[in-house]
Write a protein that holds these residues in place. Structure first.
Motif, PDB file in Angstrom:
ATOM      1  N   SER A  66       2.897 -14.177  37.578  1.00 44.46           N
ATOM      2  CA  SER A  66       3.369 -13.737  38.755  1.00 44.46           C
ATOM      3  C   SER A  66       3.284 -12.016  38.824  1.00 44.46           C
ATOM      4  O   SER A  66       2.947 -11.367  39.549  1.00 44.46           O
ATOM      5  CB  SER A  66       4.632 -13.780  39.122  1.00 44.46           C
ATOM      6  OG  SER A  66       5.405 -13.304  40.073  1.00 44.46           O
ATOM      7  N   GLN A  67       3.486 -11.291  37.545  1.00 44.29           N
ATOM      8  CA  GLN A  67       3.391 -10.242  37.395  1.00 44.29           C
ATOM      9  C   GLN A  67       2.018  -9.418  37.391  1.00 44.29           C
ATOM     10  O   GLN A  67       1.416  -8.450  38.274  1.00 44.29           O
ATOM     11  CB  GLN A  67       3.696  -9.847  35.867  1.00 44.29           C
ATOM     12  CG  GLN A  67       3.706  -8.120  35.670  1.00 44.29           C
ATOM     13  CD  GLN A  67       4.228  -7.754  34.401  1.00 44.29           C
ATOM     14  OE1 GLN A  67       4.559  -8.886  33.557  1.00 44.29           O
ATOM     15  NE2 GLN A  67       4.153  -6.585  33.855  1.00 44.29           N
TER      16      GLN A  67
ATOM     17  N   CYS B 240      -0.293 -11.085  39.509  1.00 41.99           N
ATOM     18  CA  CYS B 240      -0.603 -11.189  40.990  1.00 41.99           C
ATOM     19  C   CYS B 240       0.031 -10.029  41.354  1.00 41.99           C
ATOM     20  O   CYS B 240      -0.600  -9.217  42.593  1.00 41.99           O
ATOM     21  CB  CYS B 240      -0.242 -12.320  41.537  1.00 41.99           C
ATOM     22  SG  CYS B 240      -1.019 -14.014  41.040  1.00 41.99           S
ATOM     23  N   GLN B 241       1.197  -9.537  41.022  1.00 45.10           N
ATOM     24  CA  GLN B 241       1.708  -8.337  41.759  1.00 45.10           C
ATOM     25  C   GLN B 241       0.925  -7.145  41.522  1.00 45.10           C
ATOM     26  O   GLN B 241       1.008  -6.155  42.349  1.00 45.10           O
ATOM     27  CB  GLN B 241       3.144  -8.179  41.284  1.00 45.10           C
ATOM     28  CG  GLN B 241       4.351  -9.543  41.782  1.00 45.10           C
ATOM     29  CD  GLN B 241       4.471  -9.385  43.186  1.00 45.10           C
ATOM     30  OE1 GLN B 241       4.430  -8.224  43.741  1.00 45.10           O
ATOM     31  NE2 GLN B 241       5.202 -10.559  43.595  1.00 45.10           N
ATOM     32  N   GLU B 242       0.467  -7.064  40.387  1.00 51.30           N
ATOM     33  CA  GLU B 242      -0.411  -5.788  40.100  1.00 51.30           C
ATOM     34  C   GLU B 242      -2.001  -5.708  40.864  1.00 51.30           C
ATOM     35  O   GLU B 242      -1.967  -4.656  41.378  1.00 51.30           O
ATOM     36  CB  GLU B 242      -0.681  -5.866  38.374  1.00 51.30           C
ATOM     37  CG  GLU B 242      -1.460  -4.511  38.163  1.00 51.30           C
ATOM     38  CD  GLU B 242      -0.570  -3.131  38.121  1.00 51.30           C
ATOM     39  OE1 GLU B 242      -0.973  -2.173  38.255  1.00 51.30           O
ATOM     40  OE2 GLU B 242       0.798  -3.461  37.927  1.00 51.30           O
TER      41      GLU B 242
ATOM     42  N   ILE C 201      -2.210  -7.172  44.045  1.00 49.40           N
ATOM     43  CA  ILE C 201      -2.001  -7.047  45.407  1.00 49.40           C
ATOM     44  C   ILE C 201      -2.091  -5.540  45.920  1.00 49.40           C
ATOM     45  O   ILE C 201      -2.577  -5.064  46.966  1.00 49.40           O
ATOM     46  CB  ILE C 201      -0.591  -7.675  45.779  1.00 49.40           C
ATOM     47  CG1 ILE C 201      -0.547  -7.546  47.343  1.00 49.40           C
ATOM     48  CG2 ILE C 201       0.270  -6.816  45.254  1.00 49.40           C
ATOM     49  CD1 ILE C 201      -1.655  -8.692  48.045  1.00 49.40           C
ATOM     50  N   LYS C 202      -1.907  -4.445  44.680  1.00 46.68           N
ATOM     51  CA  LYS C 202      -1.892  -3.095  45.024  1.00 46.68           C
ATOM     52  C   LYS C 202      -3.372  -2.654  45.093  1.00 46.68           C
ATOM     53  O   LYS C 202      -3.558  -1.327  45.387  1.00 46.68           O
ATOM     54  CB  LYS C 202      -1.418  -2.412  43.899  1.00 46.68           C
ATOM     55  CG  LYS C 202       0.189  -2.765  43.444  1.00 46.68           C
ATOM     56  CD  LYS C 202       0.590  -2.156  42.180  1.00 46.68           C
ATOM     57  CE  LYS C 202       2.051  -2.545  41.840  1.00 46.68           C
ATOM     58  NZ  LYS C 202       2.442  -2.064  40.556  1.00 46.68           N
TER      59      LYS C 202
ATOM     60  N   ASN D  27       1.973 -18.080  43.452  1.00 45.70           N
ATOM     61  CA  ASN D  27       2.055 -16.641  43.172  1.00 45.70           C
ATOM     62  C   ASN D  27       1.141 -15.605  43.936  1.00 45.70           C
ATOM     63  O   ASN D  27       1.932 -14.538  44.243  1.00 45.70           O
ATOM     64  CB  ASN D  27       1.718 -16.392  41.625  1.00 45.70           C
ATOM     65  CG  ASN D  27       2.712 -17.333  40.396  1.00 45.70           C
ATOM     66  OD1 ASN D  27       3.560 -17.503  40.506  1.00 45.70           O
ATOM     67  ND2 ASN D  27       1.882 -17.758  39.364  1.00 45.70           N
TER      68      ASN D  27
ATOM     69  N   ASP E   1       3.507 -15.345  47.129  1.00 47.67           N
ATOM     70  CA  ASP E   1       4.749 -14.467  46.617  1.00 47.67           C
ATOM     71  C   ASP E   1       4.220 -13.106  46.633  1.00 47.67           C
ATOM     72  O   ASP E   1       4.980 -12.185  47.101  1.00 47.67           O
ATOM     73  CB  ASP E   1       5.214 -15.011  45.411  1.00 47.67           C
ATOM     74  CG  ASP E   1       6.297 -16.083  45.525  1.00 47.67           C
ATOM     75  OD1 ASP E   1       6.582 -16.321  46.963  1.00 47.67           O
ATOM     76  OD2 ASP E   1       6.675 -16.581  44.641  1.00 47.67           O
ATOM     77  N   ALA E   2       3.118 -12.809  45.886  1.00 46.75           N
ATOM     78  CA  ALA E   2       2.612 -11.321  45.874  1.00 46.75           C
ATOM     79  C   ALA E   2       2.136 -10.660  47.275  1.00 46.75           C
ATOM     80  O   ALA E   2       2.203  -9.476  47.487  1.00 46.75           O
ATOM     81  CB  ALA E   2       1.296 -11.404  44.935  1.00 46.75           C
TER      82      ALA E   2
END
Length: 408
Positions: free
Chosen positions: A180-181, A183-185, A187-188, A225, A228-229
């Motif tokens: 998840s982390q 994917c969150q990175e 998306i930026k 994931n 969510d991102a």
């Protein structure tokens, strides 16, 4: 936060959810496991909704005409490492790899990207001799492209993006310990993903990646994931499902996958069998390919869905022509792009096996200007699919689809 999984009945598209957020529904003695993701478009799509995906490399007629002769996109390999064993891999045993050249280093690949920027490069797509997310430099590559103003679209099987342990092992040096982390990175950055989704039936899907037990659940978690991102929140979307290649084993699920994903603002990339790697074997094609009529029937169903729900109009499809990748803007990457393979050999696109040159021996500019793509296809809006036309795409496919659509 989205729940991990619930189960959908394939044929009537109904959903079930219980307190454990998981249940079992049997359809033809097979369990279909589908992530529980809310619909975004339940009826007609908004007027002007773009039927494209960010960074994928589908250019409008205007973009193609205004940039004729420019190298707008590159397909690239990003390493060969892959822990899966897909029996139909289009890059395994590929003829374009039969040379004495060593694979490009990371810096050599960046040099090719920089050379392509001078020729008009806007987008890079990772097709994969391997699984790109298994490479520890993948995140850095996405950052380097974003820093250059280049969009990146990445095909992935998703088993890394849905596995915390795998991510920790690969990306711990980057300070990233969960999928998840990661994917969150991502998306930026200027990144989109095409997530493989050939089946929602684990016993089928696990077999399609080499009998890897548990793969389907990791793939499903990757989808959760990515959602969510926020990859399916943008318009145009930055998330696609890829049910390709379409074979006998997954044909019956493709239309469901298509409609399920489109309702959730995900692009879909339905592709018939390739003509490279393991798929170039005529025995393989004869054993696994679907009939010509089934290909036409699937295309008609998809285009009818698009027309009935405001994604396209019949007039638009007639003017643009049917796409080799049905349901989307016509494929035109061979009119404005090239494919740089892992060892630096350059071909017209992933379906070609004719080597146009090698970037270690010849400049990318010279390869492009001397390529068949530049000399015969530059500026062509709908290139269809020369590697597959008449082989895995029926000779009369495009015309028959239009004729049948008119009847409706």
């Amino acid at each position: 936060m989205l729940t991990l999984i619930s189960v959908a009945v394939l044929l009537n598209i109904s959903y079930f959810k219980n307190k454990t957020d998981r249940c079992t529904v049997i359809n033809k003695n097979k369990t279909e496991i589908v992530p529980f993701i809310d619909e975004i478009f339940s009826g007609q799509f908004p007027i002007g909704y773009p039927n494209v995906m960010q960074y994928f490399g589908l250019f409008s007629r205007e973009e193609i005409e205004n940039n004729q002769g420019k190298l707008l996109m590159l397909d690239v390999d990003f390493g060969r490492k892959c822990s899966l064993y897909c029996p139909e891999c289009f890059r395994r045993y590929n003829l374009v790899d039969r040379s004495f050249y060593q694979d490009l280093t990371y810096q050599e690949l960046l040099r090719v990207i920089d050379e392509a920027r001078k020729l008009g490069l806007q987008m890079v797509k990772i097709c994969g001799a391997g699984e790109p997310t298994e490479g520890p430099l993948f995140l850095q590559f996405a950052r380097d492209l974003t820093g250059r103003g280049i969009g990146l679209a990445c095909f992935t099987k998703g088993h890394v993006l849905g596995d915390d342990g795998a991510v920790r092992k690969i990306y711990e040096a980057e300070g990233i310990n969960t999928a998840s982390q990661l994917c969150q990175e991502l998306i930026k950055l200027k990144v989109s993903f095409m997530l493989s989704c050939r089946s929602f039936i684990p016993e089928v899907q696990d077999r399609l990646v080499g009998k890897v037990d548990g793969y389907t659940l990791k793939r499903n978690q990757a989808l959760v994931n990515l959602v969510d991102a926020g990859f399916n929140k943008d318009i145009p979307t930055r998330l696609a499902l890829s049910p390709n290649p379409i074979e006998r084993v997954n044909y019956d699920e493709v239309y469901y996958i298509y409609t399920w994903a489109r309702r959730r603002n995900m692009f879909v990339i339905p592709v018939f069998l390739m003509t490279s790697g393991r798929q170039i074997n005529q025995k393989f094609i004869a054993r696994n390919d679907i009939s010509e009529q089934k290909k036409i029937d699937l295309a008609i169903r998809i285009y009818r869905f698009n027309i009935e729900n405001g994604l396209q109009t019949l007039k638009q499809i007639e003017q643009e022509g049917v796409s080799a990748i049905v349901g989307m803007n016509p494929c035109n990457q061979i009119g404005c792009g090239l494919y740089v393979t892992a060892n630096g050999n350059v071909v017209g696109c992933p379906g070609f096996i004719k080597v146009e040159g090698n970037v270690r021996q010849t400049s990318l500019k010279d390869i492009w200007l001397q390529s068949e793509n530049f000399s015969t296809r530059a500026g062509v809006f709908n290139c269809k699919c020369p590697p597959k036309d008449g082989l895995t795409i029926p000779v009369d496919f495009y015309g028959r689809v239009i004729q049948e659509l008119k009847k409706y």
